[in-house]
Design a protein around this motif. Structure first.
Motif, mmCIF file in Angstrom:
data_model
loop_
_atom_site.group_PDB
_atom_site.id
_atom_site.type_symbol
_atom_site.label_atom_id
_atom_site.label_comp_id
_atom_site.label_asym_id
_atom_site.label_seq_id
_atom_site.Cartn_x
_atom_site.Cartn_y
_atom_site.Cartn_z
ATOM 1 N N GLU A 34 -27.042 -21.570 18.618
ATOM 2 C CA GLU A 34 -25.912 -22.106 19.384
ATOM 3 C C GLU A 34 -26.234 -22.140 20.879
ATOM 4 O O GLU A 34 -25.968 -23.135 21.566
ATOM 5 C CB GLU A 34 -24.659 -21.272 19.150
ATOM 6 C CG GLU A 34 -23.469 -21.760 19.953
ATOM 7 C CD GLU A 34 -22.271 -20.831 19.910
ATOM 8 O OE1 GLU A 34 -21.242 -21.206 20.493
ATOM 9 O OE2 GLU A 34 -22.353 -19.737 19.317
ATOM 10 N N LEU A 35 -26.831 -21.076 21.401
ATOM 11 C CA LEU A 35 -27.186 -21.044 22.820
ATOM 12 C C LEU A 35 -28.249 -22.089 23.151
ATOM 13 O O LEU A 35 -28.188 -22.737 24.200
ATOM 14 C CB LEU A 35 -27.644 -19.648 23.224
ATOM 15 C CG LEU A 35 -26.576 -18.556 23.171
ATOM 16 C CD1 LEU A 35 -27.179 -17.207 23.501
ATOM 17 C CD2 LEU A 35 -25.410 -18.881 24.084
ATOM 18 N N ARG A 36 -29.205 -22.289 22.245
ATOM 19 C CA ARG A 36 -30.216 -23.334 22.456
ATOM 20 C C ARG A 36 -29.563 -24.719 22.512
ATOM 21 O O ARG A 36 -29.918 -25.552 23.331
ATOM 22 C CB ARG A 36 -31.261 -23.296 21.343
ATOM 23 C CG ARG A 36 -32.241 -22.174 21.466
ATOM 24 C CD ARG A 36 -33.353 -22.302 20.401
ATOM 25 N NE ARG A 36 -34.033 -21.050 20.275
ATOM 26 C CZ ARG A 36 -33.868 -20.196 19.268
ATOM 27 N NH1 ARG A 36 -33.072 -20.481 18.269
ATOM 28 N NH2 ARG A 36 -34.529 -19.070 19.240
ATOM 29 N N GLU A 37 -28.586 -24.937 21.621
ATOM 30 C CA GLU A 37 -27.895 -26.225 21.586
ATOM 31 C C GLU A 37 -27.092 -26.438 22.868
ATOM 32 O O GLU A 37 -27.086 -27.530 23.432
ATOM 33 C CB GLU A 37 -26.976 -26.286 20.356
ATOM 34 C CG GLU A 37 -26.362 -27.649 20.094
ATOM 35 C CD GLU A 37 -25.120 -27.916 20.933
ATOM 36 O OE1 GLU A 37 -24.917 -29.077 21.328
ATOM 37 O OE2 GLU A 37 -24.372 -26.974 21.211
ATOM 38 N N VAL A 38 -26.439 -25.400 23.353
ATOM 39 C CA VAL A 38 -25.680 -25.496 24.609
ATOM 40 C C VAL A 38 -26.631 -25.805 25.766
ATOM 41 O O VAL A 38 -26.336 -26.655 26.609
ATOM 42 C CB VAL A 38 -24.883 -24.198 24.875
ATOM 43 C CG1 VAL A 38 -24.312 -24.173 26.291
ATOM 44 C CG2 VAL A 38 -23.768 -24.040 23.856
ATOM 45 N N ALA A 39 -27.769 -25.140 25.801
ATOM 46 C CA ALA A 39 -28.748 -25.382 26.870
ATOM 47 C C ALA A 39 -29.264 -26.816 26.815
ATOM 48 O O ALA A 39 -29.336 -27.502 27.844
ATOM 49 C CB ALA A 39 -29.901 -24.392 26.765
ATOM 50 N N ALA A 40 -29.623 -27.287 25.632
ATOM 51 C CA ALA A 40 -30.135 -28.652 25.490
ATOM 52 C C ALA A 40 -29.077 -29.670 25.893
ATOM 53 O O ALA A 40 -29.370 -30.633 26.621
ATOM 54 C CB ALA A 40 -30.597 -28.901 24.053
ATOM 55 N N TYR A 41 -27.852 -29.474 25.435
ATOM 56 C CA TYR A 41 -26.759 -30.387 25.807
ATOM 57 C C TYR A 41 -26.585 -30.419 27.328
ATOM 58 O O TYR A 41 -26.457 -31.488 27.925
ATOM 59 C CB TYR A 41 -25.454 -29.953 25.135
ATOM 60 C CG TYR A 41 -24.273 -30.760 25.615
ATOM 61 C CD1 TYR A 41 -24.017 -32.027 25.091
ATOM 62 C CD2 TYR A 41 -23.432 -30.290 26.627
ATOM 63 C CE1 TYR A 41 -22.957 -32.790 25.550
ATOM 64 C CE2 TYR A 41 -22.367 -31.045 27.089
ATOM 65 C CZ TYR A 41 -22.134 -32.297 26.553
ATOM 66 O OH TYR A 41 -21.094 -33.053 27.017
ATOM 67 N N THR A 42 -26.575 -29.248 27.944
ATOM 68 C CA THR A 42 -26.354 -29.150 29.382
ATOM 69 C C THR A 42 -27.464 -29.862 30.158
ATOM 70 O O THR A 42 -27.184 -30.626 31.097
ATOM 71 C CB THR A 42 -26.260 -27.674 29.810
ATOM 72 O OG1 THR A 42 -25.216 -27.040 29.053
ATOM 73 C CG2 THR A 42 -25.960 -27.542 31.290
ATOM 74 N N LEU A 43 -28.708 -29.645 29.777
ATOM 75 C CA LEU A 43 -29.822 -30.297 30.483
ATOM 76 C C LEU A 43 -29.791 -31.810 30.296
ATOM 77 O O LEU A 43 -29.979 -32.565 31.258
ATOM 78 C CB LEU A 43 -31.151 -29.714 30.006
ATOM 79 C CG LEU A 43 -31.388 -28.248 30.389
ATOM 80 C CD1 LEU A 43 -32.641 -27.725 29.701
ATOM 81 C CD2 LEU A 43 -31.467 -28.074 31.895
ATOM 82 N N ASP A 44 -29.543 -32.256 29.074
ATOM 83 C CA ASP A 44 -29.474 -33.700 28.806
ATOM 84 C C ASP A 44 -28.334 -34.347 29.589
ATOM 85 O O ASP A 44 -28.488 -35.423 30.172
ATOM 86 C CB ASP A 44 -29.291 -33.969 27.311
ATOM 87 C CG ASP A 44 -30.522 -33.628 26.483
ATOM 88 O OD1 ASP A 44 -31.615 -33.455 27.066
ATOM 89 O OD2 ASP A 44 -30.383 -33.518 25.246
ATOM 90 N N LYS A 45 -27.187 -33.689 29.609
ATOM 91 C CA LYS A 45 -26.015 -34.227 30.307
ATOM 92 C C LYS A 45 -26.257 -34.272 31.820
ATOM 93 O O LYS A 45 -25.887 -35.245 32.486
ATOM 94 C CB LYS A 45 -24.791 -33.371 29.981
ATOM 95 C CG LYS A 45 -23.495 -33.892 30.527
ATOM 96 C CD LYS A 45 -23.003 -35.080 29.726
ATOM 97 C CE LYS A 45 -21.612 -35.470 30.152
ATOM 98 N NZ LYS A 45 -21.016 -36.464 29.294
ATOM 99 N N ALA A 46 -26.902 -33.248 32.356
ATOM 100 C CA ALA A 46 -27.205 -33.221 33.793
ATOM 101 C C ALA A 46 -28.079 -34.409 34.173
ATOM 102 O O ALA A 46 -27.821 -35.085 35.183
ATOM 103 C CB ALA A 46 -27.885 -31.908 34.174
ATOM 104 N N LYS A 47 -29.101 -34.676 33.392
ATOM 105 C CA LYS A 47 -29.979 -35.820 33.668
ATOM 106 C C LYS A 47 -29.202 -37.128 33.544
ATOM 107 O O LYS A 47 -29.359 -38.027 34.357
ATOM 108 C CB LYS A 47 -31.175 -35.810 32.718
ATOM 109 C CG LYS A 47 -32.125 -34.658 32.920
ATOM 110 C CD LYS A 47 -32.886 -34.749 34.211
ATOM 111 C CE LYS A 47 -34.094 -35.625 34.037
ATOM 112 N NZ LYS A 47 -34.904 -35.738 35.228
ATOM 113 N N ALA A 48 -28.351 -37.232 32.514
ATOM 114 C CA ALA A 48 -27.562 -38.450 32.309
ATOM 115 C C ALA A 48 -26.595 -38.691 33.470
ATOM 116 O O ALA A 48 -26.294 -39.848 33.796
ATOM 117 C CB ALA A 48 -26.792 -38.361 30.993
ATOM 118 N N LEU A 49 -26.121 -37.624 34.094
ATOM 119 C CA LEU A 49 -25.192 -37.751 35.211
ATOM 120 C C LEU A 49 -25.899 -37.981 36.550
ATOM 121 O O LEU A 49 -25.237 -38.129 37.569
ATOM 122 C CB LEU A 49 -24.298 -36.507 35.305
ATOM 123 C CG LEU A 49 -23.285 -36.341 34.178
ATOM 124 C CD1 LEU A 49 -22.575 -34.990 34.281
ATOM 125 C CD2 LEU A 49 -22.268 -37.478 34.195
#
Length: 127
Positions: A13-28
């Motif tokens: 779950e923590l890995r998924e949160v980290a991946a989501y956060t990094l991907d979203k930051a780049k997308a923004l």
């Protein structure tokens, strides 16, 4: 906390949160981002006159985000790992970045100036 004591589902779950956060930051629009997550277990006991007055236990979770936008860097922190909170956290962090003083020494390195790890390893091995 050791891997033996930390259920794999929580780590996933923590890995998924980290991946989501990094991907979203780049997308923004972040040039780069760093995320740190914390999850632990805490206990607190209050004793009065030799008797337990209060016993509390909790499992706090938190996320910290640092983003780079050119020579600007900003960091924020939250204690809620839901996607809506992370989205707001990232929006706030990216809005803060241009308001910070430009610090060229904290800017991302020019990729052309970075060492090629494989090539450096091969050169060192050849010596």
């Amino acid at each position: 906390m050791s891997a033996e004591r930390y259920p794999e589902a929580r780590l996933a779950e923590l890995r998924e949160v980290a991946a989501y956060t990094l991907d979203k930051a780049k997308a923004l629009g972040a040039d780069a981002a760093e995320v740190y997550l914390r999850q632990g277990t805490e206990a607190s006991v209050t004793v009065r006159k030799g008797e337990i007055e209060k016993l509390e236990e909790g499992s706090p979770r938190s996320i910290g985000v640092r983003v780079w936008s050119g020579a600007h860097v900003a960091s924020t922190y939250a204690t809620d790992l839901r996607r809506a909170t992370i989205d707001g956290l990232l929006a706030d962090t990216l809005a803060l970045a241009p308001l910070t003083d430009a610090m060229p020494e904290q800017a991302l390195a020019d990729p052309a100036r970075l060492a090629d790890g494989a090539a450096a390893h091969a050169r060192a091995k050849a010596l």
